[in-house]
Design a protein around this motif. Sequence first.
Motif, PDB file in Angstrom:
ATOM      1  N   LEU A 154      44.914  43.386  38.655  1.00 37.81           N
ATOM      2  CA  LEU A 154      43.867  44.413  38.822  1.00 37.81           C
ATOM      3  C   LEU A 154      43.536  44.644  40.288  1.00 37.81           C
ATOM      4  O   LEU A 154      43.347  45.763  40.742  1.00 37.81           O
ATOM      5  CB  LEU A 154      42.596  44.002  38.073  1.00 37.81           C
ATOM      6  CG  LEU A 154      42.569  44.336  36.584  1.00 37.81           C
ATOM      7  CD1 LEU A 154      41.301  43.761  35.948  1.00 37.81           C
ATOM      8  CD2 LEU A 154      42.619  45.826  36.381  1.00 37.81           C
ATOM      9  N   LYS A 155      43.447  43.575  41.049  1.00 38.19           N
ATOM     10  CA  LYS A 155      43.123  43.696  42.466  1.00 38.19           C
ATOM     11  C   LYS A 155      44.192  44.459  43.221  1.00 38.19           C
ATOM     12  O   LYS A 155      43.903  45.279  44.065  1.00 38.19           O
ATOM     13  CB  LYS A 155      42.930  42.313  43.088  1.00 38.19           C
ATOM     14  CG  LYS A 155      41.609  41.671  42.712  1.00 38.19           C
ATOM     15  CD  LYS A 155      41.423  40.340  43.418  1.00 38.19           C
ATOM     16  CE  LYS A 155      40.095  39.721  43.030  1.00 38.19           C
ATOM     17  NZ  LYS A 155      39.904  38.405  43.625  1.00 38.19           N
ATOM     18  N   THR A 156      45.457  44.213  42.882  1.00 33.52           N
ATOM     19  CA  THR A 156      46.540  44.939  43.565  1.00 33.52           C
ATOM     20  C   THR A 156      46.536  46.411  43.154  1.00 33.52           C
ATOM     21  O   THR A 156      46.844  47.274  43.962  1.00 33.52           O
ATOM     22  CB  THR A 156      47.912  44.308  43.243  1.00 33.52           C
ATOM     23  OG1 THR A 156      48.108  44.280  41.841  1.00 33.52           O
ATOM     24  CG2 THR A 156      48.027  42.949  43.850  1.00 33.52           C
ATOM     25  N   ARG A 157      46.199  46.692  41.918  1.00 40.20           N
ATOM     26  CA  ARG A 157      46.152  48.081  41.476  1.00 40.20           C
ATOM     27  C   ARG A 157      44.974  48.846  42.085  1.00 40.20           C
ATOM     28  O   ARG A 157      45.065  50.025  42.378  1.00 40.20           O
ATOM     29  CB  ARG A 157      46.069  48.160  39.956  1.00 40.20           C
ATOM     30  CG  ARG A 157      47.352  47.809  39.288  1.00 40.20           C
ATOM     31  CD  ARG A 157      47.283  48.002  37.820  1.00 40.20           C
ATOM     32  NE  ARG A 157      48.487  47.526  37.182  1.00 40.20           N
ATOM     33  CZ  ARG A 157      48.683  47.515  35.905  1.00 40.20           C
ATOM     34  NH1 ARG A 157      47.720  47.913  35.100  1.00 40.20           N
ATOM     35  NH2 ARG A 157      49.810  47.074  35.394  1.00 40.20           N
ATOM     36  N   LEU A 158      43.863  48.179  42.278  1.00 40.75           N
ATOM     37  CA  LEU A 158      42.666  48.832  42.853  1.00 40.75           C
ATOM     38  C   LEU A 158      42.828  49.090  44.340  1.00 40.75           C
ATOM     39  O   LEU A 158      42.327  50.075  44.866  1.00 40.75           O
ATOM     40  CB  LEU A 158      41.428  47.997  42.578  1.00 40.75           C
ATOM     41  CG  LEU A 158      40.918  47.995  41.157  1.00 40.75           C
ATOM     42  CD1 LEU A 158      39.712  47.067  41.031  1.00 40.75           C
ATOM     43  CD2 LEU A 158      40.554  49.384  40.700  1.00 40.75           C
ATOM     44  N   ASN A 159      43.506  48.222  44.987  1.00 40.54           N
ATOM     45  CA  ASN A 159      43.675  48.382  46.426  1.00 40.54           C
ATOM     46  C   ASN A 159      44.833  49.268  46.667  1.00 40.54           C
ATOM     47  O   ASN A 159      44.988  50.168  47.277  1.00 40.54           O
ATOM     48  CB  ASN A 159      43.885  47.030  47.110  1.00 40.54           C
ATOM     49  CG  ASN A 159      42.619  46.202  47.072  1.00 40.54           C
ATOM     50  OD1 ASN A 159      41.546  46.758  47.037  1.00 40.54           O
ATOM     51  ND2 ASN A 159      42.757  44.902  47.111  1.00 40.54           N
TER      52      ASN A 159
END
Length: 159
Positions: A154-159
């Motif tokens: 999720l963090k990689t997708r949001l950033n």
Amino acid sequence: MDATFWAFVGLIIFLAIVVYMKVPGMIGKSLDSRADKIRAELEEARRLREEAQQLLAEYQRKRKEAEKEAADIVDHAKREAGLLVTEAKQKTEEYVGRRTALAEQKIGQAERDAINEVRAKAVDIAVEAARNVLARKVDGKVSADLFNASVRDLKTRLN
């Protein structure tokens, strides 16, 4: 000899004394001096009149110049006031434009912040929901590994 004769003789003697004393010359001189005096006064009056006319013409010219100068000053002041009004309107419009742009920027930033906050909350809720679902279905170690992998994803997708 009659009284008229003596009156005539007295008149002749009187006229002789008057001529002998040069009274007609004195009267003539007196009249001449009086005429010269009147002539001089008339000349002085004419000279004063001409000076008065020259002064009047000069003052009228100065008055016209002063009126023209005053009109020029008023015209200049009107033009300057018009320029000031135009400049003030322009500055006011620029100020209002800057303030509007600043307000729009603040609104846009607030919208972005609100969207990011909603996304963050949604992610937190989704993560918590996923943890709860996985905790019920999977054992603890597998669940922790899955949770950590999901958070990283999720963090990689949001950033």
